[in-house]
Design a protein around this motif. Structure first.
Motif, PDB file in Angstrom:
ATOM      1  N   LYS A 157      17.772  -4.600   0.573  1.00  0.00           N
ATOM      2  CA  LYS A 157      16.443  -5.207   0.512  1.00  0.00           C
ATOM      3  C   LYS A 157      15.441  -4.069   0.323  1.00  0.00           C
ATOM      4  CE  LYS A 157      13.118  -7.759   3.325  1.00  0.00           C
ATOM      5  NZ  LYS A 157      12.854  -8.365   4.611  1.00  0.00           N
ATOM      6  N   SER A 158      14.724  -4.095  -0.779  1.00  0.00           N
ATOM      7  CA  SER A 158      13.694  -3.071  -0.992  1.00  0.00           C
ATOM      8  C   SER A 158      12.389  -3.781  -1.336  1.00  0.00           C
ATOM      9  CB  SER A 158      14.101  -2.077  -2.081  1.00  0.00           C
ATOM     10  OG  SER A 158      14.296  -2.704  -3.313  1.00  0.00           O
ATOM     11  N   LEU A 159      11.293  -3.051  -1.116  1.00  0.00           N
ATOM     12  CA  LEU A 159       9.980  -3.686  -1.234  1.00  0.00           C
ATOM     13  C   LEU A 159       9.114  -2.960  -2.262  1.00  0.00           C
ATOM     14  CD1 LEU A 159       9.327  -3.904   2.600  1.00  0.00           C
ATOM     15  CD2 LEU A 159      10.239  -5.698   1.133  1.00  0.00           C
ATOM     16  N   PHE A 160       8.139  -3.688  -2.790  1.00  0.00           N
ATOM     17  CA  PHE A 160       7.184  -3.070  -3.721  1.00  0.00           C
ATOM     18  C   PHE A 160       5.832  -2.897  -3.043  1.00  0.00           C
ATOM     19  CE2 PHE A 160       9.583  -2.761  -7.526  1.00  0.00           C
ATOM     20  CZ  PHE A 160      10.544  -3.754  -7.457  1.00  0.00           C
ATOM     21  N   ASP A 161       5.162  -1.799  -3.372  1.00  0.00           N
ATOM     22  CA  ASP A 161       3.844  -1.503  -2.792  1.00  0.00           C
ATOM     23  C   ASP A 161       2.846  -1.203  -3.894  1.00  0.00           C
ATOM     24  OD1 ASP A 161       5.888   0.457  -0.803  1.00  0.00           O
ATOM     25  OD2 ASP A 161       4.864  -1.328  -0.032  1.00  0.00           O
ATOM     26  N   ARG A 162       1.569  -1.250  -3.501  1.00  0.00           N
ATOM     27  CA  ARG A 162       0.512  -0.812  -4.409  1.00  0.00           C
ATOM     28  C   ARG A 162      -0.009   0.530  -3.939  1.00  0.00           C
ATOM     29  NH1 ARG A 162      -3.441  -5.980  -5.577  1.00  0.00           N
ATOM     30  NH2 ARG A 162      -1.841  -7.297  -6.550  1.00  0.00           N
ATOM     31  N   LYS A 163      -0.163   1.426  -4.909  1.00  0.00           N
ATOM     32  CA  LYS A 163      -0.714   2.762  -4.634  1.00  0.00           C
ATOM     33  C   LYS A 163      -2.042   2.831  -5.384  1.00  0.00           C
ATOM     34  CE  LYS A 163       0.605   7.570  -5.558  1.00  0.00           C
ATOM     35  NZ  LYS A 163       1.673   8.411  -6.102  1.00  0.00           N
ATOM     36  N   HIS A 164      -3.147   2.918  -4.632  1.00  0.00           N
ATOM     37  CA  HIS A 164      -4.469   2.813  -5.249  1.00  0.00           C
ATOM     38  C   HIS A 164      -5.092   4.162  -5.565  1.00  0.00           C
ATOM     39  CE1 HIS A 164      -3.914  -0.845  -2.885  1.00  0.00           C
ATOM     40  NE2 HIS A 164      -4.700  -1.446  -3.749  1.00  0.00           N
ATOM     41  N   TYR A 165      -5.577   4.318  -6.764  1.00  0.00           N
ATOM     42  CA  TYR A 165      -6.466   5.439  -7.089  1.00  0.00           C
ATOM     43  C   TYR A 165      -7.169   5.088  -8.390  1.00  0.00           C
ATOM     44  CZ  TYR A 165      -2.691   7.002 -10.258  1.00  0.00           C
ATOM     45  OH  TYR A 165      -1.725   7.086 -11.225  1.00  0.00           O
ATOM     46  N   PHE A 166      -8.265   5.762  -8.661  1.00  0.00           N
ATOM     47  CA  PHE A 166      -9.039   5.441  -9.857  1.00  0.00           C
ATOM     48  C   PHE A 166      -8.770   6.462 -10.943  1.00  0.00           C
ATOM     49  CE2 PHE A 166     -11.227   1.914  -8.329  1.00  0.00           C
ATOM     50  CZ  PHE A 166     -11.701   2.155  -7.053  1.00  0.00           C
ATOM     51  N   TYR A 167      -8.426   5.981 -12.117  1.00  0.00           N
ATOM     52  CA  TYR A 167      -8.335   6.859 -13.286  1.00  0.00           C
ATOM     53  C   TYR A 167      -8.416   5.975 -14.515  1.00  0.00           C
ATOM     54  CZ  TYR A 167      -7.577  11.412 -15.324  1.00  0.00           C
ATOM     55  OH  TYR A 167      -7.768  12.619 -15.968  1.00  0.00           O
ATOM     56  N   LEU A 215      -5.468   3.904 -15.679  1.00  0.00           N
ATOM     57  CA  LEU A 215      -4.870   2.986 -14.713  1.00  0.00           C
ATOM     58  C   LEU A 215      -5.807   1.799 -14.553  1.00  0.00           C
ATOM     59  CD1 LEU A 215      -2.302   3.135 -12.862  1.00  0.00           C
ATOM     60  CD2 LEU A 215      -3.850   3.800 -11.025  1.00  0.00           C
ATOM     61  N   PRO A 216      -5.784   0.883 -15.503  1.00  0.00           N
ATOM     62  CA  PRO A 216      -6.806  -0.178 -15.518  1.00  0.00           C
ATOM     63  C   PRO A 216      -6.815  -1.056 -14.268  1.00  0.00           C
ATOM     64  CG  PRO A 216      -5.112  -0.583 -17.191  1.00  0.00           C
ATOM     65  CD  PRO A 216      -4.873   0.790 -16.656  1.00  0.00           C
ATOM     66  N   ALA A 217      -5.676  -1.235 -13.613  1.00  0.00           N
ATOM     67  CA  ALA A 217      -5.674  -2.105 -12.430  1.00  0.00           C
ATOM     68  C   ALA A 217      -6.306  -1.414 -11.223  1.00  0.00           C
ATOM     69  CB  ALA A 217      -4.239  -2.513 -12.084  1.00  0.00           C
ATOM     70  N   GLY A 218      -6.375  -0.076 -11.269  1.00  0.00           N
ATOM     71  CA  GLY A 218      -6.865   0.657 -10.100  1.00  0.00           C
ATOM     72  C   GLY A 218      -5.753   0.917  -9.097  1.00  0.00           C
ATOM     73  N   TYR A 219      -4.529   0.467  -9.417  1.00  0.00           N
ATOM     74  CA  TYR A 219      -3.388   0.767  -8.561  1.00  0.00           C
ATOM     75  C   TYR A 219      -2.135   0.771  -9.420  1.00  0.00           C
ATOM     76  CZ  TYR A 219      -2.568  -4.283  -8.796  1.00  0.00           C
ATOM     77  OH  TYR A 219      -2.370  -5.563  -9.246  1.00  0.00           O
ATOM     78  N   PRO A 250     -13.006  -4.786  -6.914  1.00  0.00           N
ATOM     79  CA  PRO A 250     -11.708  -4.772  -6.244  1.00  0.00           C
ATOM     80  C   PRO A 250     -11.628  -5.926  -5.258  1.00  0.00           C
ATOM     81  CG  PRO A 250     -13.123  -3.141  -5.261  1.00  0.00           C
ATOM     82  CD  PRO A 250     -13.911  -3.764  -6.368  1.00  0.00           C
ATOM     83  N   PRO A 251     -10.473  -6.495  -5.035  1.00  0.00           N
ATOM     84  CA  PRO A 251     -10.370  -7.582  -4.058  1.00  0.00           C
ATOM     85  C   PRO A 251     -10.663  -7.079  -2.667  1.00  0.00           C
ATOM     86  CG  PRO A 251      -8.205  -6.916  -4.818  1.00  0.00           C
ATOM     87  CD  PRO A 251      -9.186  -6.156  -5.626  1.00  0.00           C
ATOM     88  N   ALA A 252     -11.196  -7.925  -1.840  1.00  0.00           N
ATOM     89  CA  ALA A 252     -11.496  -7.515  -0.467  1.00  0.00           C
ATOM     90  C   ALA A 252     -10.189  -7.368   0.279  1.00  0.00           C
ATOM     91  CB  ALA A 252     -12.368  -8.573   0.198  1.00  0.00           C
ATOM     92  N   GLN A 253      -9.963  -6.250   0.865  1.00  0.00           N
ATOM     93  CA  GLN A 253      -8.714  -6.036   1.589  1.00  0.00           C
ATOM     94  C   GLN A 253      -9.057  -5.719   3.010  1.00  0.00           C
ATOM     95  OE1 GLN A 253      -6.779  -3.264  -0.965  1.00  0.00           O
ATOM     96  NE2 GLN A 253      -6.758  -4.785  -2.603  1.00  0.00           N
ATOM     97  N   VAL A 254      -9.206  -6.753   3.768  1.00  0.00           N
ATOM     98  CA  VAL A 254      -9.765  -6.617   5.102  1.00  0.00           C
ATOM     99  C   VAL A 254      -8.805  -5.935   6.048  1.00  0.00           C
ATOM    100  CG1 VAL A 254     -10.575  -7.926   7.071  1.00  0.00           C
ATOM    101  CG2 VAL A 254     -11.224  -8.620   4.779  1.00  0.00           C
ATOM    102  N   GLY A 255      -7.562  -6.327   5.975  1.00  0.00           N
ATOM    103  CA  GLY A 255      -6.630  -5.927   7.023  1.00  0.00           C
ATOM    104  C   GLY A 255      -6.436  -4.432   7.172  1.00  0.00           C
ATOM    105  N   ARG A 256      -6.588  -3.656   6.100  1.00  0.00           N
ATOM    106  CA  ARG A 256      -6.177  -2.265   6.186  1.00  0.00           C
ATOM    107  C   ARG A 256      -7.326  -1.284   6.302  1.00  0.00           C
ATOM    108  NH1 ARG A 256      -0.452  -0.587   4.829  1.00  0.00           N
ATOM    109  NH2 ARG A 256       0.575  -2.482   5.464  1.00  0.00           N
ATOM    110  N   LEU A 257      -8.519  -1.738   6.558  1.00  0.00           N
ATOM    111  CA  LEU A 257      -9.629  -0.793   6.670  1.00  0.00           C
ATOM    112  C   LEU A 257      -9.412   0.123   7.867  1.00  0.00           C
ATOM    113  CD1 LEU A 257     -12.469  -3.268   5.843  1.00  0.00           C
ATOM    114  CD2 LEU A 257     -11.633  -1.427   4.410  1.00  0.00           C
ATOM    115  N   GLY A 258      -9.725   1.387   7.680  1.00  0.00           N
ATOM    116  CA  GLY A 258      -9.475   2.359   8.746  1.00  0.00           C
ATOM    117  C   GLY A 258     -10.343   2.117   9.965  1.00  0.00           C
ATOM    118  N   ARG A 259      -9.768   2.309  11.110  1.00  0.00           N
ATOM    119  CA  ARG A 259     -10.582   2.196  12.326  1.00  0.00           C
ATOM    120  C   ARG A 259     -10.587   3.569  12.977  1.00  0.00           C
ATOM    121  NH1 ARG A 259      -8.833  -2.784  11.736  1.00  0.00           N
ATOM    122  NH2 ARG A 259      -6.738  -3.229  12.388  1.00  0.00           N
TER     123      ARG A 259
END
Lengths: 466, 179
Positions: free
Chosen positions: A91-101, A104-108, B48-57
Motif C-alpha cells: 500500500k503506497s500513497l500519493f502526496d502533493r508537494k507545493h512550490y511556485f514556479y 509547474l502550473p498546478a502549484g504542486y 489556491p484552495p483553502a487548506q485549513v487543516g495544515r496551517l502551522g501553529r
C-alpha cells in the motif's frame, strides 16, 4: 506529465585532514520511465516534440481535471524496486508537494513522499583499486526509497526579453541527478547539508561532490557555517555556486493527494479472486518476468566460459559486447579464455580509440572468428594476426584470408626454406650459444614475422651444435 | 505571482458549517473544497484552495483534550511565512481574524479521542485506484491550450523571468508590520 523515480543513495567514505571529517553523500536520481503515455494522463511521451503539443488539459492544470494513474508506470516502479532489492510497499500513497514556479502550473507536484512504492533496497557494484582492472573491490550502497513522481515542465530563460518560455511537454532528459552533501566529525551528529543541482554526467557528479566536500570542510575549519541551501554546479569552473532563485529551506507543505486513493499491489497470496486482472498489479508475476540482473549475468559468463570476474564486468559494461563475444565463441574453435583477450584488448581498444560503439564496429564477429580460426590453425602467427586485425579494421570488405595472401603473412612451414634463411643469418653472426634468442629474433625480422618460431629455434639449435 | 486578498475571498464564501452549535455565529465558516479552486471574483487571478487543516501553529497549543477550541493567536512570523508560501495577502486585521477563527474551527477535531486509531489520509481509502492502460489518448491540442494564454511566443507560454519571491517583511507595505 512524464513520470520519474526518486532513488536516494546514502553512502559513507573517509579521508583525513587536520581532524578527521566524514562526508555523507546522498543522491536523488530522477529516471524517466519508458512508457507510451504519461504518469497521470494519456498524453504521449516523446522526445523533442513541438512545444506544448503533448499536453492534455490535465497536464496544463486546467480546473476540473483529475490525475489517472498509468498501470505501466506502476509495473516499471515495481520492477525497479525488485531489481534493487527493495521491499515493495503493498500500500503506497500519493502526496502533493507545493512550490511556485512557472513550469509547474498546478502549484504542486504529485509525488510519493511519505509512503512510497518501494523502500530499503541496495545496489552492489565493483570498483577497480588500480588502473589495470586486476584488483576489484565490491561495495554496496543503500537505497532509501523509490517513488513515482510527476515531472515539471521545461523553462527556457530569455534574458534579453526578460521572460521565461514554458513548454509543458516534459519528457526531456532521461536521467538526472542531484547530490546532497554534508560533512561531520566521527561520533558527532550529521552536518548541515547542501543540495547540488545542474550535474550533467557521472564525471561531473564526482567533481561536484568532491568540490562540495572540500568547500564545506574549508568553511567549517575557518570557523564559518554551512547554509542549508541549494547550489548549482558550474562545469566550466568545476565548482558549486549558490542558486539565485532559491531562498533557503523550502517548506513544501506536503499533504495527501486528495484525488488518488492508496495504490494497492498484490502478490500470489493476496490476489483477490474476482478482480478484473487489468486492474491488478501482481508483484510475484513481475518478479518472474524480471530479466537476469547484471550480477547473475556476470556469474553465468564466468562459469560458462572460464573468464575472470573483472572480464565479465567489462563485457557487461559495454553495450553489445557480451553478444559479440558469444557470437565469436560460436564461430571459432579458439578457447573462450583466449578469445576474451582479443575482445577486451584488441577490439575494445580500437573501438575506444575511434569512439565507436560495438554495433558500429567495422569488424564483425564473423570476421574476427575467421581470423581467430586461422590463428588456431597455425596458418599465421599471433603477430601477423594483429596486423590482419588492423587491416580488417579499415573495413574495406576483405576477408582475413585475402589480407594474409595480400600481405604475404602466411607462416613459413617449409623446412628447407627456413634452413636457407637461417644459414644466411648465421653467416652474419658468429655461432654463439648465448645469442640464440637474439638470432631467433633476427630470423623473425628477416622473414617479417612469418617464420614459425618453434621450428626456427630447433633449426638454429641444430645448426649451432654442428 | 500576485498576492490575493484572502480576506475578501473569505467574506464571499457562502455556506454553513456542518459541526454543531459551537461555531461562532457570524457565518464565516470555511468549507475546504478538496482539490478544486474557489470561485474567482473580479480580478481573474488563480487562487489556491483553502487548506485549513495544515496551517502551522507556533503559539498557544490548545490544552490536551479538554478546553473546547480556545481562540488562537497566530504570530506575525507565521503569518509572514504563510504569505510567502502560499502568496496570500491577509490584507487587514479582519483577514487575520478569519484565519484564527478557521483554525479554531478545525481545532475541534482535537476533541475526538484518536488513541490507537490509524490516521485517515483520504476519504477515498476504501476505493480502488483505477489503473489506466498505457495508451496515447489525448494531447495534440496546442492551439486550444494557448488560447488561454495572455501572452505567448511561437508555441510557448510566457512567464516572468525566474521566480520573484515575495519581498521580506521589512521591505513590504503590509498591515502585518503594524501588528
Amino acid at each position: 506529465m512524464s513520470s520519474i523515480f526518486k532513488l536516494y543513495f546514502p553512502s559513507l567514505f573517509f579521508f583525513f585532514s587536520l581532524a578527521p571529517w566524514v562526508p555523507v553523500v546522498g543522491l536523488e536520481i530522477h529516471a524517466q520511465i519508458s512508457s507510451n503515455s504519461k504518469l497521470f494522463s494519456g498524453s504521449q511521451v516523446q522526445f523533442a516534440a513541438p512545444p506544448n503539443s503533448l499536453v492534455s488539459f490535465f497536464d496544463a492544470s486546467l480546473p476540473g481535471t483529475l490525475p489517472v494513474l498509468n498501470r505501466r508506470c506502476v509495473e516499471a516502479a515495481v520492477m525497479t524496486g525488485l531489481a534493487l532489492n527493495c521491499s515493495i510497499n503493498k500500500k503506497s500513497l500519493f502526496d502533493r508537494k507545493h512550490y511556485f514556479y512557472a513550469d509547474l502550473p498546478a502549484g504542486y507536484q504529485i509525488t510519493q513522499q511519505r509512503v512510497p512504492i518501494a523502500v530499503n533496497g541496495s545496489l552492489s557494484y565493483s570498483l577497480c583499486i588500480d588502473n589495470k582492472m586486476s584488483q576489484m573491490v565490491t561495495k554496496t550502497v543503500r537505497i532509501k526509497q523509490i517513488q513515482l513522481e510527476q515531472d515539471s515542465g521545461k523553462s527556457l530563460h530569455d534574458d534579453t526579453r526578460s521572460q521565461t518560455l514554458v513548454d509543458l511537454n516534459r519528457a526531456e532528459g532521461q536521467l538526472r541527478v542531484d547530490a546532497n552533501v554534508s560533512v561531520h566529525h566521527p561520533g558527532e551528529p550529521y552536518g548541515v547539508r547542501t543540495e547540488v543541482k545542474n550535474i550533467n554526467s557521472i564525471r561531473f557528479l564526482a567533481k561536484a561532490v568532491d568540490y562540495e566536500i572540500q568547500r564545506q570542510i574549508e568553511e567549517l575549519e575557518s570557523g564559518r557555517t554551512i547554509l542549508n541551501e541549494t547550489r548549482a554546479f558550474d562545469s566550466k569552473l568545476g565548482c558549486t555556486v549558490p542558486m539565485r532563485d532559491k531562498e533557503g529551506k523550502q517548506d513544501y507543505r506536503f499533504m495527501p493527494e486528495p484525488n488518488l486513493p492508496p495504490l494497492i499491489l498484490y502478490d500470489a497470496k493476496s490476489l483477490p479472486a474476482n478482480m478484473n486482472h487489468q486492474q491488478v498489479v501482481n508483484i510475484d508475476w513481475i518478479h518472474e518476468r524480471l530479466p537476469d540482473l547484471p550480477s547473475v549475468k556476470r556469474a553465468k559468463l564466468v562459469e560458462r566460459y572460464g573468464i575472470l570476474p573483472e572480464h565479465s564486468f567489462t563485457l557487461l559494461n559495454e553495450d553489445g559486447l557480451t553478444e559479440f563475444f558469444e557470437d565469436v565463441i560460436k564461430q571459432t574453435q579458439m578457447k573462450p579464455k583466449k578469445v576474451i583477450g582479443w575482445i577486451l584488448k584488441d577490439l575494445l581498444s580500437y573501438l575506444k580509440q575511434h569512439s565507436l560503439k560495438v554495433k558500429e564496429s567495422p569488424v564483425s564477429s564473423f570476421l574476427l572468428a575467421d581470423l581467430l580460426n586461422r590463428l588456431e590453425e597455425k596458418e599465421i602467427s599471433s603477430t601477423a594476426a594483429k596486423q590482419v586485425f588492423a587491416e580488417l579494421w579499415k573495413g574495406e570488405g576483405k576477408t582475413p584470408l585475402e589480407i594474409v595472401k595480400e600481405k604475404k603473412l602466411q607462416l613459413i612451414q617449409d623446412q628447407k626454406d627456413l634452413e636457407q634463411i637461417c644459414q644466411a643469418v648465421m653467416a652474419i653472426k658468429a655461432g654463439n650459444r648465448k645469442v640464440l634468442n637474439k638470432l631467433i629474433g633476427l630470423v623473425q625480422r628477416e622473414t617479417q614475422g612469418r617464420s614459425n618460431p618453434v621450428l626456427v629455434k630447433q633449426l638454429l639449435e641444430k645448426k649451432l651444435s654442428e | 505571482m500576485r498576492a490575493l486578498g484572502l480576506g475578501r475571498w473569505l467574506r464571499s464564501a457562502p455556506g454553513v458549517g456542518r459541526l454543531p452549535r459551537r461555531v461562532p455565529p457570524d457565518r464565516t465558516v470555511l468549507r475546504a473544497p478538496a482539490g478544486s479552486p474557489a470561485p474567482v471574483p473580479a480580478a481573474g487571478r488563480q487562487r489556491p484552495p483553502a487548506q485549513v487543516g495544515r496551517l502551522g501553529r507556533s503559539s498557544a497549543r490548545s490544552g490536551a483534550g479538554g478546553a473546547s477550541a480556545a481562540p488562537r493567536h497566530v504570530t506575525v512570523e507565521v503569518l509572514d511565512h504563510l504569505e510567502h508560501l502560499a502568496l496570500v495577502d491577509f490584507r487587514d486585521s479582519e483577514g487575520v481574524e478569519r484565519l484564527q477563527k478557521a483554525i479554531q474551527f478545525a481545532d475541534q477535531l482535537h476533541e475526538v479521542n484518536t488513541d490507537g486509531v490509524e490516521p485517515m489520509d483520504s476519504v477515498l481509502e476504501d476505493r480502488c485506484l483505477y489503473l489506466r492502460e498505457d495508451d496515447v489518448t489525448e494531447g495534440n491540442c496546442t492551439e486550444e491550450l494557448l488560447k488561454n494564454a495572455r501572452e505567448k511566443v511561437e508555441e510557448y507560454f510566457v512567464a516572468p523571468p525566474g521566480n520573484i519571491p515575495l519581498p521580506k517583511l521589512e521591505e513590504r507595505e503590509t498591515f502585518l508590520k503594524g501588528s
